[in-house]
Write an enzyme that holds these catalytic residues in place. Structure first.
Site, PDB file in Angstrom:
ATOM      1  CE  LYS A 192      -1.821   2.817   2.844  1.00 56.31           C
ATOM      2  NZ  LYS A 192      -1.862   4.057   2.007  1.00 56.31           N
ATOM      3  CD  GLU A 402      10.181  12.836  11.295  1.00 50.16           C
ATOM      4  OE1 GLU A 402      11.143  12.339  10.675  1.00 50.16           O
ATOM      5  OE2 GLU A 402       9.161  12.181  11.593  1.00 50.16           O
TER       6      GLU A 402
END
Length: 501
Positions: A192, A402
């Site tokens: 995916k 992040e």
């Protein structure tokens, strides 16, 4: 030659290129069972690229069943190793033959410069597939050193059906890092891709079929994480799952494994990599240039981006001045222009997230040293300037979280010991670097850094022969090298009792 094409050439190709939009299940291109589609957007201009099948849990059931049949009848796992090797190497050759097409799809889909797609992404993808293909008939099993009245063999066997979920920042490379060892080991795979960047994954599967990989062995399901991704994570007939992406989603896949069949889970998650430059570094210009490229390459959309710059106070100002000089040459441009070195962020939603962090950094008291603005608004694209914050404290959010964009947090330290302490004071542990001319310091700091990859007097050096992965919340397991097989295989001990010995 690909590198001789001009901006006009690439623009013309972009208008005529086929956009692959169907899932690949059991060797056939097909729409989602629901009939739904979604439309990926070119982040450089905000324009739709074409309709793509929106697969969900029902399609996952069909693809996993196809992969299970392929594994059960051993159409791939039972093939002679030499034959599987030749097919994978043919696949790698087809990737090379379609370099321009794949590079253009990658650039249109996620905004990176065409020069990078050509020189980095496509070659790295084909090399990875070829390398794991070559490894197929080079790996031997073991015989244990037992007493003479027993023979104990230790064999490495494919785990079965493997789900692979990959991100949008390096769509082809991240897929190859997982498909290479998973297929080389004899598994069947359901891939995916990220919903932002499904195009090259579909095209890679088409080329795999053309190369001779049997139907059902490699299936590709474009779709969304909360539907198709979650269904793979919870599926009772998936034996292992490999994921690259955010730490938050990685934790979800761990939960899905526990809620279902306790499938093996390999994770390569987030990072907040420290890039240390000490005052005894002999070539500060080289270190600062590496620091600039370490955060601005690929628009900062890298899990190993050196987003925390930790610099000795004696050379701090000089390093930042050089980074600003390099950043001036890396202003965002049209990704289809071969002269562009900094492209678009993957989508406007992500751009707004990056801009939010820039605002947070200013609110926290850091100094906006350069950049910090959205640019090229007239194009409709998602472009942000190279951005540097100075006077950053490691407790600030821009130093701990992040951002995944071209945003550098520069932290001043007084010595190597403080640099090491600051470097490790984060929940991630993917990459790290230290620049020093002292071999003892290099060894001491590199040993002390809690990271899966440590660079000494360089940054982002790479080869398929070395493992890649992180400590702490940066993941579990390793991609690349022969160590990657550990995620996609089981070890079986067979104990044979011997008589008359």
């Amino acid at each position: 030659m690909s590198n001789s094409k001009t901006l006009a050439d690439w623009q013309a190709l972009a208008h005529s290129i086929r956009i692959p939009g169907q899932a690949i299940i059991d060797g056939k291109a097909c729409d989602a069972l629901s009939g739904k589609h979604f439309t990926p957007i070119n982040p450089a201009n905000g324009q739709p690229l074409g309709d793509v099948a929106e697969c969900d849990a029902a399609d996952v059931d069909v693809a996993v069943a196809a992969a299970r049949r392929a594994f059960a009848d051993r159409r791939w796992a039972g093939m002679a190793p030499g034959q599987r090797k030749r097919i994978m190497q043919r696949w790698a050759a087809l990737i090379d033959e379609h370099t321009d097409e794949l590079a253009l799809l990658e650039t249109l889909n996620m905004g990176k410069p065409i020069s990078d797609s050509l020189s980095v992404d496509v070659p790295a993808t084909s090399r990875c597939i070829a390398w794991y293909g070559e490894a197929i008939d080079k790996i031997y099993d073991e015989i244990a050193p037992t007493a003479s009245n027993a023979l104990a063999t230790i064999t490495r066997e494919p785990v079965g059906v493997v789900a692979v979920v990959v991100p949008w920042n390096f769509p082809m490379i991240m897929a190859a890092w997982k498909l290479g060892p998973a297929l080389a080991a004899g598994n069947s795979v359901v891939l995916k891709p990220a919903e932002q960047s499904p195009l090259t994954a579909i095209r890679l599967a088409e080329l795999a079929l053309e190369a001779g990989i049997p139907a059902g062995v490699l299936n590709v399901l474009p779709g969304f994480g909360p539907t198709a991704g979650k269904a793979l994570g919870l599926h009772m007939d998936v034996d292992a799952l490999a994921f690259t992406g955010s730490t938050d989603v990685g934790k979800l896949f761990m939960q899905y494994a526990g809620q279902s069949n306790l499938k093996k889970v390999g994770l390569e998650c987030g990072g907040k990599s420290p890039h240390i430059i000490l005052d005894d570094c002999e070539d500060l210009d080289a270190a600062a240039t590496a620091a600039a490229w370490g955060i601005f390459f690929n628009q900062g959309e890298m899990c190993t981006a050196g987003s925390r710059l930790i610099v000795h106070e004696k050379v701090y100002d000089r390093v930042l001045a050089k980074i600003a000089e390099v950043a001036a040459t890396l202003q965002p441009g049209d990704p289809l222009d071969p002269a562009t070195s900094l492209g678009a962020l993957v989508e406007h939603k992500h751009m707004e997230r990056v801009l939010d962090y820039i605002r947070i950094g200013q609110e926290e008291g850091a100094t906006l040293y350069l950049g910090g603005q959205q640019v090229r608004q007239d194009t409709g694209g998602a472009f942000v300037q190279p951005t540097v914050f100075s006077d950053v404290n490691n407790s600030m959010r821009i130093a701990q979280e992040e951002i995944f964009g071209p945003v550098l947090a520069a932290i001043r330290v007084k010595d190597a010991d403080e640099a090491l302490q600051v470097a490790n004071d984060v929940c991630y542990g993917l990459g790290a670097a230290v620049w020093t001319s002292n071999i003892n310091t290099a060894h001491r700091i590199s040993r002390g850094l809690r990271a899966g990859v440590v660079y000494v007097n360089c940054y982002d050096a790479d080869d398929i022969t070395v493992p890649f992965g992180g400590y702490k919340q940066s993941g579990i397991g390793r991609d690349k090298s022969l160590h990657a097989f550990d995620k996609y295989t089981e070890l079986k001990t067979t104990w044979i009792r011997l008589t008359g010995c």
